[in-house]
Write an enzyme that holds these catalytic residues in place. Structure first.
Site, PDB file in Angstrom:
ATOM      1  N   ASP A  38      27.756 -28.448 -47.622  1.00 57.35           N
ATOM      2  CA  ASP A  38      28.901 -29.375 -48.094  1.00 57.35           C
ATOM      3  C   ASP A  38      28.304 -30.251 -49.173  1.00 57.35           C
ATOM      4  OD1 ASP A  38      31.554 -30.085 -48.096  1.00 57.35           O
ATOM      5  OD2 ASP A  38      31.196 -31.889 -46.775  1.00 57.35           O
ATOM      6  N   THR A  84      38.367 -21.627 -42.332  1.00 61.22           N
ATOM      7  CA  THR A  84      39.962 -21.128 -42.406  1.00 61.22           C
ATOM      8  C   THR A  84      40.701 -22.299 -42.827  1.00 61.22           C
ATOM      9  OG1 THR A  84      39.477 -21.968 -39.918  1.00 61.22           O
ATOM     10  CG2 THR A  84      39.683 -19.599 -40.202  1.00 61.22           C
ATOM     11  N   ASN A  86      39.917 -24.171 -45.707  1.00 59.62           N
ATOM     12  CA  ASN A  86      39.691 -24.168 -47.162  1.00 59.62           C
ATOM     13  C   ASN A  86      40.761 -23.531 -47.719  1.00 59.62           C
ATOM     14  OD1 ASN A  86      36.060 -24.014 -46.879  1.00 59.62           O
ATOM     15  ND2 ASN A  86      37.415 -25.927 -47.024  1.00 59.62           N
ATOM     16  N   ARG A 206      23.694 -30.215 -42.134  1.00 60.62           N
ATOM     17  CA  ARG A 206      24.752 -30.449 -42.866  1.00 60.62           C
ATOM     18  C   ARG A 206      24.434 -31.328 -44.049  1.00 60.62           C
ATOM     19  NH1 ARG A 206      31.251 -31.362 -41.853  1.00 60.62           N
ATOM     20  NH2 ARG A 206      31.704 -31.477 -43.903  1.00 60.62           N
ATOM     21  N   GLU A 225      20.051 -28.695 -32.311  1.00 60.54           N
ATOM     22  CA  GLU A 225      19.661 -29.925 -32.976  1.00 60.54           C
ATOM     23  C   GLU A 225      20.394 -30.163 -34.277  1.00 60.54           C
ATOM     24  OE1 GLU A 225      17.717 -32.271 -31.508  1.00 60.54           O
ATOM     25  OE2 GLU A 225      17.658 -30.930 -29.542  1.00 60.54           O
TER      26      GLU A 225
HETATM   27  C1  IPE Z   1      33.027 -27.388 -44.523  1.00 53.88           C
HETATM   28  O1  IPE Z   1      33.168 -28.326 -45.357  1.00 53.88           O
HETATM   29  C2  IPE Z   1      33.356 -25.992 -44.957  1.00 53.88           C
HETATM   30  C3  IPE Z   1      32.119 -25.372 -45.724  1.00 53.88           C
HETATM   31  C4  IPE Z   1      31.282 -26.005 -46.134  1.00 53.88           C
HETATM   32  C5  IPE Z   1      32.479 -24.030 -46.114  1.00 53.88           C
HETATM   33  P1  IPE Z   1      34.591 -28.926 -45.766  1.00 53.88           P
HETATM   34  O2  IPE Z   1      34.420 -29.642 -47.025  1.00 53.88           O
HETATM   35  O3  IPE Z   1      35.743 -27.864 -45.914  1.00 53.88           O
HETATM   36  O4  IPE Z   1      34.889 -29.933 -44.558  1.00 53.88           O
HETATM   37  P2  IPE Z   1      35.657 -31.339 -44.629  1.00 53.88           P
HETATM   38  O5  IPE Z   1      37.137 -31.098 -45.189  1.00 53.88           O
HETATM   39  O6  IPE Z   1      34.600 -32.337 -45.097  1.00 53.88           O
HETATM   40  O7  IPE Z   1      35.525 -31.615 -42.966  1.00 53.88           O
HETATM   41  C1  IPE Z   2      31.349 -27.029 -49.886  1.00 53.28           C
HETATM   42  O1  IPE Z   2      31.481 -27.918 -50.787  1.00 53.28           O
HETATM   43  C2  IPE Z   2      31.809 -25.768 -50.304  1.00 53.28           C
HETATM   44  C3  IPE Z   2      33.157 -25.245 -49.732  1.00 53.28           C
HETATM   45  C4  IPE Z   2      33.978 -25.844 -48.759  1.00 53.28           C
HETATM   46  C5  IPE Z   2      33.685 -24.090 -50.104  1.00 53.28           C
HETATM   47  P1  IPE Z   2      32.879 -28.508 -51.033  1.00 53.28           P
HETATM   48  O2  IPE Z   2      33.807 -27.967 -51.868  1.00 53.28           O
HETATM   49  O3  IPE Z   2      33.515 -29.093 -49.871  1.00 53.28           O
HETATM   50  O4  IPE Z   2      32.462 -30.015 -51.989  1.00 53.28           O
HETATM   51  P2  IPE Z   2      32.981 -31.459 -51.648  1.00 53.28           P
HETATM   52  O5  IPE Z   2      32.622 -31.764 -49.873  1.00 53.28           O
HETATM   53  O6  IPE Z   2      34.480 -31.636 -51.899  1.00 53.28           O
HETATM   54  O7  IPE Z   2      32.154 -32.230 -52.254  1.00 53.28           O
HETATM   55 MG    MG Z   3      33.480 -30.486 -48.483  1.00 46.68          MG
END
Ligand code: IPE
Ligand code: IPE
Ligand code: MG
Length: 261
Positions: A38, A84, A86, A206, A225
């Protein structure tokens, strides 16, 4: 039920990355590491760039981390690439990610093969562009005999959707008369999950600073963990992976029991 999977000989990669492993207990490396990659968008925004720039950089980071993980002796990486949920993002960003996945699976295939990486996927194939599905099938086929690290990419994946999928599949088997209700236990359930054949993650990482699970591996992380870092995924490095493993090694895993002192 997972016996044998991780009993393959450990292979070293041709041009293995040099890692600072001082202080790392090489006899206690997590076998399966799950990663919520993330922070791509925030990483790009911090540099005044489009979010898509962050996704591109994030794909590069994954390559580096898979190589480092293999060198360290990790046997499987499950990486959350697209959830799912995204799909709720702007269509331009979703398109970019799908195209990036498609390109990644093309450009990396020779590298995966050269490095003995076995590619797997978890998630629903429904709703994915046909080209992405084709590239996924091709990657599975091309790397199915590779005996090195498993790279399990979670694409169009959600833990709740996975559990519902398993429940429907089990209900169908009961309706068909091929499964008795009283025989439904944890191993049967696990056999109906997308992660079938992979043991639970020992460690879940994470990046990006948020302290939540975001619908990742809801069943499988029961006793994983957890290690988090505020560092955005594109800046995550092999040194940070080693730091996460060191913290993992300092934890006492009890699985609900007591550790004999
Ligand atoms: C989790 O990140 C999904 C991926 C890393 C693919 P998100 O950015 O989608 O999660 P939230 O919205 O912060 O919970
Ligand atoms: C994780 O990075 C990748 C995907 C969820 C596809 P993000 O796109 O969620 O990046 P942030 O969390 O908005 O910075
Ligand atoms: Mg994100």
């Amino acid at each position: 039920m997972f016996k044998g999977l991780f009993q393959r000989p450990v292979r070293s990669m041709p041009s293995a990355v040099t890692l600072k492993t001082d202080g790392l207990d090489m006899t206690n490396i997590p076998k399966h590491v799950a990663i919520i990659m993330d922070g791509n968008g925030r990483w790009a925004k911090a540099q005044g760039k489009a979010r898509t720039y962050g996704h591109k950089a994030g794909a590069e980071t994954l390559k580096t981390i898979v190589r480092a993980a293999d060198t360290l002796g990790i046997k499987a990486i499950t990486a959350y690439a697209f959830s799912t949920e995204n799909w709720k993002r702007p269509v331009t960003e979703v398109h970019f990610i799908m195209e990036l996945l498609s390109r990644y699976l093309t450009s990396e295939i020779e590298d995966f093969k050269a490095n003995n990486v076995q590619v797997r996927f978890m998630g629903s194939r429904e709703g994915l562009p046909a080209i992405v599905n084709e590239k996924m099938d091709h990657a599975i086929d091309e790397t199915k005999n590779d005996t090195g690290i498993i790279l399990n990419l979670a694409i169009n994946y959600g833990g709740q959707a996975e559990i519902l999928h398993a429940v429907r599949s089990i209900a169908q088997q009961v309706a068909n008369g091929t499964l008795n209700v009283e025989d439904i236990d944890a191993p049967v359930f696990e056999n109906n999950l997308y992660s079938k054949g992979l043991p639970s993650p020992d460690l879940m990482i994470r990046t990006g600073g948020d302290l939540r699970v975001s619908n990742f591996l809801l069943w499988q992380i029961a006793y994983s963990e957890i290690w988090t870092t505020p560092v955005y995924w594109p800046d995550f490095s092999p040194d940070m992976l080693i730091e996460a493993i060191k913290v993992y090694q300092s934890r006492e895993r009890r699985f609900g029991g007591l550790v004999q002192k």
